[in-house]
Design a protein around this motif. Structure first.
Motif, mmCIF file in Angstrom:
data_model
loop_
_atom_site.group_PDB
_atom_site.id
_atom_site.type_symbol
_atom_site.label_atom_id
_atom_site.label_comp_id
_atom_site.label_asym_id
_atom_site.label_seq_id
_atom_site.Cartn_x
_atom_site.Cartn_y
_atom_site.Cartn_z
ATOM 1 N N GLY A 100 0.819 -1.211 0.000
ATOM 2 C CA GLY A 100 0.000 0.000 0.000
ATOM 3 C C GLY A 100 0.847 1.252 0.000
ATOM 4 N N ALA A 102 2.726 3.926 -2.263
ATOM 5 C CA ALA A 102 2.794 4.427 -3.644
ATOM 6 C C ALA A 102 4.216 4.804 -4.050
ATOM 7 C CB ALA A 102 1.871 5.635 -3.800
ATOM 8 N N GLN A 105 6.554 1.917 -5.865
ATOM 9 C CA GLN A 105 6.084 1.104 -6.983
ATOM 10 C C GLN A 105 7.017 1.281 -8.179
ATOM 11 O OE1 GLN A 105 3.516 -1.025 -6.610
ATOM 12 N NE2 GLN A 105 3.207 -0.317 -4.520
ATOM 13 N N TYR B 127 -3.176 -2.396 -10.878
ATOM 14 C CA TYR B 127 -2.718 -3.740 -11.230
ATOM 15 C C TYR B 127 -3.963 -4.541 -11.576
ATOM 16 C CZ TYR B 127 -1.364 -8.583 -10.129
ATOM 17 O OH TYR B 127 -1.170 -9.939 -10.168
ATOM 18 N N GLU B 151 -6.524 -3.745 -8.778
ATOM 19 C CA GLU B 151 -6.048 -3.368 -7.449
ATOM 20 C C GLU B 151 -5.289 -2.060 -7.588
ATOM 21 O OE1 GLU B 151 -4.794 -6.579 -4.387
ATOM 22 O OE2 GLU B 151 -2.994 -5.869 -5.348
ATOM 23 N N LEU B 153 -2.427 0.764 -6.894
ATOM 24 C CA LEU B 153 -1.011 0.751 -6.541
ATOM 25 C C LEU B 153 -0.575 2.071 -5.922
ATOM 26 C CD1 LEU B 153 0.383 -0.768 -9.857
ATOM 27 C CD2 LEU B 153 0.204 -1.947 -7.674
ATOM 28 N N SER B 154 -1.381 3.108 -6.113
ATOM 29 C CA SER B 154 -0.851 4.445 -5.826
ATOM 30 C C SER B 154 -1.623 5.218 -4.770
ATOM 31 C CB SER B 154 -0.818 5.263 -7.118
ATOM 32 O OG SER B 154 -2.129 5.415 -7.599
ATOM 33 N N LEU B 155 -2.507 4.544 -4.029
ATOM 34 C CA LEU B 155 -3.230 5.296 -2.992
ATOM 35 C C LEU B 155 -2.280 5.760 -1.898
ATOM 36 C CD1 LEU B 155 -6.613 3.442 -2.400
ATOM 37 C CD2 LEU B 155 -6.177 5.565 -3.615
#
Lengths: 304, 441
Positions: A100, A102, A105, B127, B151, B153-155
């Protein structure tokens, strides 16, 4: 509980303030997939970084479980420093998705893959699972060459400055010091390994490809028939026959794999077995240069 | 932030100090730096021809070919040879009306779930994963959409949202694909409560706390159309909540433990058909249902190297409460009863991989129930009465894994699910081709 109750309100504000204050002075959290990158981050970031190494020098970085503890660490990371080139493909993608987070990634500034910054060897022309643990991008054990270390350090230092602009000067100064020290050491090592040029060796896995090339060692064969697959006794017998014409000076394996195949070949050929530490023992406070120096001295001592 | 000359020189000295020799005096430090510089000049001259060339290696550019944007594709091939002492068609689990995919594999050769899994990062924010299962049901080959979800990825801040069709996050085994299980078949409690495994269409929100101890909180809302919920719901048909914690003890031990809750109201759940010559009587449950669960997993691997040797201990417990009405559809006159049901059960298993290519395992299962209603004959027809028999099962397993991508397994069950003890032997293969996704803990 009532929220307009002054006591609770004050407590909440106090906690929020505490979080805000602690955040301002917080170090950059670095999640290193392998100990060599943790050690490098320590050289380049000093006390501005809080560093966590996901693996130890006694672990095979191909095969790590996406454990809860790793997800928890990835959750709070500002910067991920990994080898890349698919080395961590069996566990890192899952950590990233479950974290979770960001910032870390793929293709984010907080995701640093060392292998992106060097030239890779052993890039397969074709890909097939029957070839074993092959990596489409090439051999991922890039940290075994001192030249690669310098290339990666330059890129990592730049990345640290990008993420943590306030400490840019600090990082660049530390990099300059590291660079000059490393160049001195590299010249020393280069001098020492001259005696090893062209020496015939056998390795367990293609782990030391970059180091072997840097030194100029002549790798006759690997004990693994294909990468990541343990040799059978019949394969070893075949290998011994194949190697019977050449004189093997040493047999090399990393300390986290079983030494049985190496010992067997040693008994057959008389060549000594050298168990090299796969990487920096970061958890015990070792540095990159100490580890490298140890590896070089181990190799040179056999030649003597 | 501007840094004055003084400040930067202080920083320089500080960091040089920490690298070169912690605790050295300024004078010593200056001397060291001086000699360092001198050596550097010499080295640079000497090594100009070779090292400079090598150091200017360009960053390797990622080569893009026409199919490099294709999703990761993996195919799972699975098949089994099953042998039973009793007729597998007569299988039942007293105290539990079976539905969903609950039941035994047919005697002899059969394919399990052959799966095609596509997954990829959709862009920098999402994703996606898509799983098709192809399986035989009653002699017909059917394609099932097992999973299709996105899903985020960047929250950030530990939050992840998943939407679509997916396996619920309740329990430990439930989130894993069957081919990742350590035994061929589902634990009895999964068979009894979830019809093997629980999935549905919906939305999940999960949060990972910024602590060294792994702490994950999650909640899901589902359409509620899939077993063990059922029926049509305008909004949310079922919902879940779960909490998982975990961590390491030293470098060789790791653990995870969780509690979960599942709830569905106004269920219309049809169980698997129960033939009575001609028209099948199908038990229908209408009412409310709650499930609570607890699970714990512990793993050991010397130095944290799971490849060559590891031990895995696993325990799960579930308990379900249901209130409502039970009707036998197609019965005439229509038979109904009230239902007040409590069902619970657990399994415990241990798997020891003693070399890279071999592992052995042992598992024990049991389930219990206490079901009452206004008409015992209706409950009996639905399979909800136990007649004093408590189902249990003991299993032994051995598997051979020539590589990460192939596995041959043999499993023996001494199955006391119902009154007549059954000896069950499974010989199963599982092969995975193509991209090999990371396995969950």
């Amino acid at each position: 509980m009532k929220f307009h109750n002054g006591k609770y309100y004050n407590r909440i504000v106090f906690v929020l303030l505490l979080i805000a204050v602690s955040d301002v002075h917080a170090n950059l959290n670095v999640f290193a997939c392998e100990p060599e990158w943790a050690a490098m981050a320590k050289e380049l970031g000093g006390d501005r970084l809080t560093i966590y190494s996901a693996t130890t020098s006694m672990q095979d970085p191909h095969h790590i479980q996406a454990r809860p503890s790793l997800i928890a660490k990835a959750r709070s990371a500002d910067l991920l420093v990994c080898s890349g080139a698919e080395l961590e493909t069996g566990w890192l993608p899952l950590l990233l998705r479950k974290s979770g987070n960001a910032n870390i990634q793929q293709n984010q500034p907080g995701n640093f893959a060392a292998a992106d910054h060097v030239e890779k060897h052993d890039v397969p022309k074709t890909l097939d699972r029957s070839m074993g643990d092959v990596h489409a991008e090439g051999n991922p054990h890039i940290h075994t060459s001192p030249e690669n270390i310098l290339l990666v350090a330059a890129a990592l230092s730049k990345r640290l400055s990008e993420i943590d602009v306030d400490n840019e000067e600090y990082y660049s100064t530390r990099y300059s010091v590291f660079e000059s020290q490393w160049k001195v050491l590299m010249a020393k090592w280069k001098q020492q390994v001259k005696v090893l040029q062209g020496v015939n060796i056998v390795t367990h896995h293609n782990y030391w490809t970059y180091l072997n090339r840097w030194i100029g060692l002549n790798v006759l064969a690997t004990l693994e028939p294909i990468p990541g697959v343990s040799p059978s006794s019949s394969y070893l017998a075949k290998l011994k026959k194949q190697l019977s014409q050449q004189e093997i000076k040493m047999i090399i394996h990393v300390s986290y794999v079983s030494d049985r195949p190496s010992q067997w070949l040693s008994e057959q050929t008389g060549a000594p077995v050298i168990a090299l530490p796969a990487t920096v023992d970061y958890q015990d406070g070792q540095t990159l240069s100490l580890w490298f120096d140890g590896v070089i001295q181990q190799l040179v001592s056999v030649k003597r | 932030m501007k840094i004055s000359f003084l400040q930067s020189s202080v920083i320089c000295v500080l960091c040089a100090q920490s690298i070169v020799a912690a605790g050295a005096t300024d004078e010593e430090l200056n001397k060291q730096l001086e000699t360092l510089e001198q050596r550097l000049v010499a080295v640079e001259k000497q090594a100009e021809d070779n090292s400079e060339n090598a150091l200017s290696v360009k960053q390797s550019a990622h080569q893009a070919s026409s199919n490099s944007f294709n999703p990761a594709i993996s195919v799972i091939l699975e098949g089994v040879y099953a042998s039973y002492k009793n007729d597998p068609e007569n299988y039942e689990l007293p105290g539990y009306a079976l539905g969903g995919e609950a039941g035994l594999a047919p005697e002899g050769f059969s394919l399990g779930h052959s799966e095609i899994i596509l997954s990829n990062n959709i862009d920098d924010k999402f994703y996606g994963q898509f799983t098709l299962a192809i399986a035989d049901h009653d002699g017909e080959t059917v394609v099932e959409l097992e999973e299709a979800f996105f899903e985020t990825l960047s929250l950030g801040y530990g939050f992840t949202v998943r939407g679509g069709r997916f396996y619920s996050g309740i329990g430990y085994l439930n989130q894993q694909h069957q081919h990742a299980w350590d035994f061929y078949d589902a634990p009895l409690i999964y068979r009894g409560l979830f019809g093997e495994q629980y999935l549905d269409d919906g939305l999940r929100m999960s949060y990972v706390a910024p602590t060294d101890l792994y702490l994950e909180l999650g909640t899901e809302v589902f359409a509620g159309g899939k077993y063990p919920a059922g029926g049509k719901h305008s909004g949310t048909g079922s919902w879940t909540a779960f909490l998982n914690v975990g961590g390491d003890v030293g470098v060789s031990h790791s653990w995870q433990s969780g509690v979960s809750y599942w709830s569905a109201d106004n269920i219309e759940r049809e169980y698997g058909g129960h033939d009575h010559g001609g028209v099948g009587e199908v038990p229908l449950f209408e009412g409310d249902s709650d499930i609570v669960g607890f699970n714990a997993v512990y793993k050991w691997a010397p130095n944290g190297n799971y490849l060559d040797q590891n031990v895995k201990l696993q325990f799960e417990y579930f308990s379900r409460d249901e209130q409502g009405a039970l009707t036998l559809l197609n019965s005439s006159p229509l038979e109904t009863s009230t239902l007040n049901s409590r069902q619970d059960g657990w399994y415990a298993q241990a798997v020891w991989q003693f070399v890279r290519t071999w592992s052995v395992g042992v598992r024990y299962d049991m389930v219990d129930s206490d079901n009452t209603g206004s008409d015992d004959s209706v409950l009996g027809e639905a399979g909800l009465l136990t007649a004093g028999h408590m189902p249990e099962r003991a299993s032994l397993m051995a598997e051979w894994m020539p590589s990460e991508y192939s596995r041959i397994r043999v499993q023996y069950n001494r199955d006391d699910s119902y009154q007549k003890t059954d000896d069950q032997v499974y010989l199963q293969y599982t092969f995975s081709m193509g991209a090999h996704g990371a396995h969950q803990y």
